[in-house]
Design a protein around this motif. Structure first.
Motif, mmCIF file in Angstrom:
data_model
loop_
_atom_site.group_PDB
_atom_site.id
_atom_site.type_symbol
_atom_site.label_atom_id
_atom_site.label_comp_id
_atom_site.label_asym_id
_atom_site.label_seq_id
_atom_site.Cartn_x
_atom_site.Cartn_y
_atom_site.Cartn_z
ATOM 1 N N PRO A 73 0.807 -1.225 0.000
ATOM 2 C CA PRO A 73 0.000 0.000 0.000
ATOM 3 C C PRO A 73 0.841 1.275 0.000
ATOM 4 O O PRO A 73 0.521 2.250 -0.692
ATOM 5 C CB PRO A 73 -0.823 -0.129 1.290
ATOM 6 N N GLU A 74 1.932 1.262 0.773
ATOM 7 C CA GLU A 74 2.829 2.423 0.805
ATOM 8 C C GLU A 74 3.490 2.632 -0.561
ATOM 9 O O GLU A 74 3.651 3.766 -1.025
ATOM 10 C CB GLU A 74 3.892 2.251 1.889
ATOM 11 N N VAL A 75 3.874 1.524 -1.198
ATOM 12 C CA VAL A 75 4.501 1.616 -2.516
ATOM 13 C C VAL A 75 3.535 2.235 -3.518
ATOM 14 O O VAL A 75 3.904 3.140 -4.284
ATOM 15 C CB VAL A 75 4.954 0.221 -3.000
ATOM 16 N N GLU A 76 2.286 1.766 -3.522
ATOM 17 C CA GLU A 76 1.317 2.272 -4.498
ATOM 18 C C GLU A 76 0.977 3.740 -4.245
ATOM 19 O O GLU A 76 0.819 4.526 -5.194
ATOM 20 C CB GLU A 76 0.063 1.399 -4.479
ATOM 21 N N ALA A 77 0.875 4.122 -2.973
ATOM 22 C CA ALA A 77 0.605 5.522 -2.666
ATOM 23 C C ALA A 77 1.770 6.408 -3.106
ATOM 24 O O ALA A 77 1.572 7.469 -3.731
ATOM 25 C CB ALA A 77 0.355 5.689 -1.167
ATOM 26 N N LEU A 78 2.973 5.973 -2.800
ATOM 27 C CA LEU A 78 4.155 6.763 -3.142
ATOM 28 C C LEU A 78 4.344 6.827 -4.659
ATOM 29 O O LEU A 78 4.734 7.872 -5.208
ATOM 30 C CB LEU A 78 5.387 6.157 -2.469
ATOM 31 N N GLU A 79 4.043 5.728 -5.328
ATOM 32 C CA GLU A 79 4.132 5.731 -6.801
ATOM 33 C C GLU A 79 3.154 6.736 -7.395
ATOM 34 O O GLU A 79 3.508 7.531 -8.289
ATOM 35 C CB GLU A 79 3.832 4.335 -7.347
ATOM 36 N N GLU A 97 12.170 -1.854 6.185
ATOM 37 C CA GLU A 97 10.940 -1.523 5.472
ATOM 38 C C GLU A 97 11.178 -0.424 4.452
ATOM 39 O O GLU A 97 10.653 -0.466 3.340
ATOM 40 C CB GLU A 97 9.857 -1.097 6.464
ATOM 41 N N GLY A 98 11.990 0.573 4.828
ATOM 42 C CA GLY A 98 12.260 1.671 3.912
ATOM 43 C C GLY A 98 12.939 1.201 2.630
ATOM 44 O O GLY A 98 12.588 1.641 1.527
ATOM 45 N N LYS A 99 13.893 0.284 2.767
ATOM 46 C CA LYS A 99 14.588 -0.222 1.578
ATOM 47 C C LYS A 99 13.692 -1.119 0.738
ATOM 48 O O LYS A 99 13.817 -1.161 -0.493
ATOM 49 C CB LYS A 99 15.868 -0.936 1.999
ATOM 50 N N GLU A 100 12.784 -1.847 1.393
ATOM 51 C CA GLU A 100 11.821 -2.669 0.656
ATOM 52 C C GLU A 100 10.895 -1.784 -0.185
ATOM 53 O O GLU A 100 10.654 -2.052 -1.366
ATOM 54 C CB GLU A 100 11.001 -3.496 1.648
ATOM 55 N N ILE A 101 10.391 -0.723 0.417
ATOM 56 C CA ILE A 101 9.522 0.206 -0.311
ATOM 57 C C ILE A 101 10.292 0.868 -1.448
ATOM 58 O O ILE A 101 9.799 0.991 -2.576
ATOM 59 C CB ILE A 101 8.939 1.264 0.644
ATOM 60 N N ALA A 102 11.522 1.288 -1.163
ATOM 61 C CA ALA A 102 12.328 1.980 -2.167
ATOM 62 C C ALA A 102 12.593 1.093 -3.379
ATOM 63 O O ALA A 102 12.490 1.543 -4.531
ATOM 64 C CB ALA A 102 13.648 2.430 -1.550
ATOM 65 N N ILE A 151 16.301 7.169 -3.226
ATOM 66 C CA ILE A 151 17.502 7.077 -2.381
ATOM 67 C C ILE A 151 17.099 6.812 -0.937
ATOM 68 O O ILE A 151 16.251 7.514 -0.382
ATOM 69 C CB ILE A 151 18.334 8.374 -2.453
ATOM 70 N N THR A 152 17.721 5.805 -0.317
ATOM 71 C CA THR A 152 17.527 5.584 1.115
ATOM 72 C C THR A 152 18.771 6.058 1.850
ATOM 73 O O THR A 152 19.892 5.870 1.376
ATOM 74 C CB THR A 152 17.251 4.102 1.455
#
Length: 322
Positions: A73-79, A97-102, A151-152
């Motif tokens: 959900p975070e990925v889709e919102a950020l995309e 989690e941050g690197k997974e989303i990135a 970038i993380t």
């Protein structure tokens, strides 16, 4: 001025310190905008805190999916926000989690990704990231050459500095795809608080290694840490021996830390451990072996028995504070 998106990391109604560091770094690159997801009723207060550290805009989205499902959900919102806002970079914290989303975001955008940056600076062709590579043996600079840079950045890459901005709220309704239901969160167990800072975010880390001799030996390490308001770390040898939890392991197969001050006690300085703490700003080593490799890395070293040195140091810290 170019817009820089920063994904806000929040827990229990508070913005975590690494997000404030990201906003500080983002101001070097352009105009920061925060992305605040799943904050619920606390969104307005959290947005005000983000504005205090330079967020000119705060994109907010709230939906049950952020609580019920993992990462996507975070990925889709950020995309969706990235495609709409067209920023010149997206910054996230270098947590698991941050690197997974990135990584997922970069794949969806067809963009390049840089992880575990320890510094960011503007460049003629986009943000330039500094990284510590090959078990911290080399420092590299790099930039993304395709798409929107994702970038993380490691915690403690910079000190957060206030710079009040408008913090204009922009509510976003995310159109989720069926992919969000891939991994459902069935339950949550709150982590028992030790009263100490989170290891990866702490400004000071006090660690113990094989030299503490036993689980009971960590008592002097913990006493020093508590006197300094520090987190407690452990080497792989100490963790493998069952003396301290794996969640506190610092090293290549544990957590990577970059505090202002790192105190290594009874730790030889094997490359595995160095990979997790070598970017610390100041390193102090206490070891009775004068030939321990950790002294090659340390800014300050004490050759002596940690059980004699640490209690004296703790007493001195308490005396100066009292």
């Amino acid at each position: 001025m170019a817009e820089i998106l920063v994904l806000a990391d929040h827990v229990d109604g508070a913005i975590r310190k690494p997000t404030l560091e990201l906003l500080t770094l983002a101001r070097r690159l352009g105009e920061p905008s925060a992305v605040l997801l799943g904050a619920g009723p606390a969104a307005a207060d959290l947005a005000a805190g983000l504005a205090e550290y330079g967020a000119a805009k705060v994109y907010t989205a709230d939906a049950d999916e952020f609580d019920d499902y993992f990462v996507v959900p975070e990925v889709e919102a950020l995309e969706q926000i990235t495609r709409s806002a067209a920023p010149c970079a997206v910054l996230l914290t270098s947590s698991g989690e941050g690197k997974e989303i990135a990584a997922r975001l970069a794949l969806r955008l067809g963009s390049g990704i840089i992880t575990d940056a320890i510094d960011l600076n503007p460049g003629e062709q986009g943000p330039v990231a500094t990284q510590s590579a090959f078990a911290a043996s080399f420092t590299t600079t790099s930039r993304v050459s395709r798409g929107v840079p994702v970038i993380t950045v490691k915690p403690n890459a910079t000190a957060p500095r206030t710079a009040p901005a408008a913090g204009a709220l922009h509510s976003v309704t995310v159109a989720f795809t069926p992919a969000v239901t891939g991994t459902r969160v069935l339950s949550r167990t709150p982590r028992v608080s030790t009263g100490r800072p989170e290891l990866t975010e702490a400004a000071i880390v006090v660690s113990g290694g094989r030299g503490v001799g036993a689980a009971e030996g960590f008592a002097v390490v913990e006493e020093l840490a508590d006197s300094l308001g520090a987190a407690v770390g452990a080497s792989r040898a100490a963790v493998d021996a069952g003396w301290y939890p794996h969640s506190n392991q610092v090293g290549q197969t544990g957590k990577q830390v970059s505090p202002q001050l790192y105190i290594a006690n009874g730790i030889s300085g094997a490359i595995q451990h160095r990979a997790g703490m070598q970017t610390s700003k100041t390193i102090v080593a206490v070891n009775k072996d004068a030939d321990a490799p950790i002294f090659d890395l340390a800014d300050y070293g004490v050759i002596g028995d940690l059980f004699a040195v640490l209690p004296q140091l703790t007493a001195e810290v308490k005396a100066r504070k009292g």
